[in-house]
Design an enzyme around this catalytic site. Structure first.
Site, PDB file in Angstrom:
ATOM      1  N   GLU A   1       0.804  -1.216   0.000  1.00 17.19           N
ATOM      2  CA  GLU A   1       0.000   0.000   0.000  1.00 17.19           C
ATOM      3  C   GLU A   1       0.848   1.282   0.000  1.00 17.19           C
ATOM      4  O   GLU A   1       0.554   2.220  -0.715  1.00 17.19           O
ATOM      5  CB  GLU A   1      -0.905  -0.019   1.246  1.00 17.19           C
ATOM      6  CG  GLU A   1      -1.637   1.274   1.512  1.00 17.19           C
ATOM      7  CD  GLU A   1      -3.110   1.126   1.233  1.00 17.19           C
ATOM      8  OE1 GLU A   1      -3.679   0.177   1.792  1.00 17.19           O
ATOM      9  OE2 GLU A   1      -3.673   1.932   0.482  1.00 17.19           O
ATOM     10  N   ASP A   2       1.891   1.302   0.794  1.00 19.48           N
ATOM     11  CA  ASP A   2       2.580   2.567   1.073  1.00 19.48           C
ATOM     12  C   ASP A   2       3.975   2.715   0.489  1.00 19.48           C
ATOM     13  O   ASP A   2       4.650   3.700   0.755  1.00 19.48           O
ATOM     14  CB  ASP A   2       2.682   2.770   2.602  1.00 19.48           C
ATOM     15  CG  ASP A   2       1.309   2.888   3.243  1.00 19.48           C
ATOM     16  OD1 ASP A   2       0.379   3.304   2.536  1.00 19.48           O
ATOM     17  OD2 ASP A   2       1.177   2.565   4.432  1.00 19.48           O
TER      18      ASP A   2
END
Ligand code: MN
Length: 495
Positions: free
Chosen positions: A78-79
């Site tokens: 996700e990041d």
């Protein structure tokens, strides 16, 4: 705050960890550390500290190497620029599947009404979308660290996250029997949601704490001596203090009178076998008079989440009232770690993990746990050997279900391949009858579109629409929509 490192995970691993297990954890550690390099959290801390804390919790409750690795990697997809494919190439399908599951779960909006039926649907949906119970457990560990660092967020976010934790995450931890995480989530949420009562309870409990501790220690010494004299092997005997939130819940029932609560502190006794539990109970009662009506045998009749123990309230040393809890080591681990305890005991036992969550057959189910019962019945059909055990971790029960949201956040439960027309009829037949169009996640879609799990559906209606189109029968999936459409078209034909 102390900086966490690889050692903090390795030293809390349960059982004696294999080299292979340490290897996958170490590799995931290095991989994730590199991926998150330079990222900071709101607190100013290195982002990677959050990944370590999550993995450490998973190690503490006894999860296996792959799950701990997935915990370390849970925010990488996700990041960071690193992709899921890279994770899969390095750590295999199973770890990548878990990381993907955590990412997907993070996208579900857990907001809406505070009505119990709605919250129950949210919990169901959350479990359904996890697809693998280990994904839920990673998510709980992730949430625990986010709650521990909630101070760094603005007040409105604190409130929203604390409420979500109290209403969704803590009950899920409870249902999975992970008392260790449930209690912490509740106490942390309580602090933000009702700081006045939190501080009040904290104060009155702290005030009496020292005195209670002295008393509990005295009781422990006397009980241990007595049990040894009678030849009972005591694996462990310790005091346990009731959590702040459950103390508060109890205080509310007793007009906030702390003197009427008998189990703020308790003595917990761990013995080897079930038979020892009953024998120890007899010895405790011979030494100290039990309080009538306060003996609870959760060994023969476990709580719905599988909790097992014997509780009794006695007039202990100095004639003061004290609760004693008696259980085996296995029951103890299950009470603390719930379903996760299965990973500790799995090679010793062939018992299905479902029985851990959902209790044994003897117990009576609460109404609200009906869906859990359905799940269990379905799960009972599958076999119990190890291959299938892993397979059984996948929550396939909801595989044929889709959960979609109304723009207000209400959940509509639909079969697979359901369409906007099914969705419209599920809301109300009037809505169905006047449907002219639909949007999924803000984009116009045809009426025979197949809704995806978690989408927000908006139905466009028109007063000019003179009832349903008979052609809709060709694609609708729910019997509710079918019969509503037939009803109207039949009437028209008669006219
Ligand atoms: Mn996270």
């Amino acid at each position: 705050m102390k900086q966490l490192g690889l050692e903090d995970i390795l030293k809390v691993l349960k059982k004696s960890p294999s080299e292979q297990r340490k290897k996958i954890i170490t590799e995931a550690y290095e991989f994730s550390k590199k991926a998150h390099e330079g990222q900071k959290r709101k607190s100013g801390e290195e982002y990677f500290q959050h990944s370590i804390a999550t993995a450490r919790t998973l190690a503490e409750i006894g999860m296996g190497g792959k799950t701990i690795a997935a915990g370390l990697l849970h925010d990488v997809d996700e990041d960071t620029p690193v992709t899921l494919e890279e994770i899969e190439a390095k750590f295999g399908k199973e770890v990548a599947f878990m990381v993907d599951g955590v990412t997907k779960l993070g996208k579900i909006k857990l907001r809406g009404s505070h009505e119990e039926y709605f919250l129950e649907n949210l919990r169901k949906m959350f479990l359904a979308m996890a697809a693998d119970i280990r994904v839920v457990i990673i998510k709980l560990a992730d949430r625990l660290h986010n709650m521990q660092t909630l101070d760094h967020l603005p007040p409105d976010k604190q409130q929203r996250i604390a409420r979500e934790t109290m209403e969704i995450f803590a009950p899920i931890a409870n249902r999975l029997g992970i008392g260790e995480i449930k209690t912490q989530l509740q106490d942390l949420s309580f602090k933000y949601l009702d700081s006045e009562n939190y501080n009040y309870v904290k104060e009155i409990i702290t005030k009496s704490y020292k005195e209670r501790e002295r008393y509990v220690n005295q009781a422990i010494r006397e009980l241990e001596k007595e049990l040894k004299k009678e030849g009972i092997e005591v694996l462990d005997i310790h005091g346990r203090a009731k959590s702040l939130y459950s103390s508060y819940e109890k205080l509310k029932k007793y007009d906030m009178d702390i003197n009427r609560i008998y189990d703020l502190s308790a003595v917990r006794l761990i013995v080897p076998e079930i038979a020892d539990c009953y024998e120890a109970l007899g010895i405790v009662h011979k030494k100290y008079r039990p309080m009538v009506g306060r003996i609870k045998d959760y060994i023969s009749l476990p709580k719905p989440n599988g909790y097992q123990s014997i509780h009794t309230t006695i007039f202990g040393p100095e004639g003061r009232i004290l609760e004693v809890q008696i259980r085996t080591q296995k029951m103890h681990d299950e009470a603390e770690f719930g379903i996760a305890a299965h990973w500790i005991y799995s090679d010793k036992m062939k018992k299905s993990w479902k029985e851990y969550i959902f209790g044994s057959k003897k117990e009576t189910m609460d109404k609200e746990l009906k869906w859990v019962k359905q799940l269990r019945e379905w799960q009972n059909e599958i076999g119990r050997d190890d291959e299938e055990f892993i397979e059984g971790l996948k929550i396939d029960f909801f595989k044929n279900h889709i959960f979609a949201f109304t723009p207000k956040g209400d959940i509509i439960d639909l079969p697979e391949e359901a369409t906007p027309v099914d969705f419209a009829y599920a809301i109300h037949s009037e809505v169905g009858n006047s449907t002219v169009g639909a949007k999924a996640d803000g984009k116009m879609v045809p009426l025979d579109y197949h809704i995806h799990n978690g989408q927000v559906l908006e139905i466009i209606t028109s007063k000019d629409r003179k009832g349903p189109n008979p052609d809709w029968l060709k694609f609708v999936k729910t019997s509710m929509a079918k019969s509503a459409i037939r009803k109207v078209t039949r009437k028209e034909n008669q006219q």
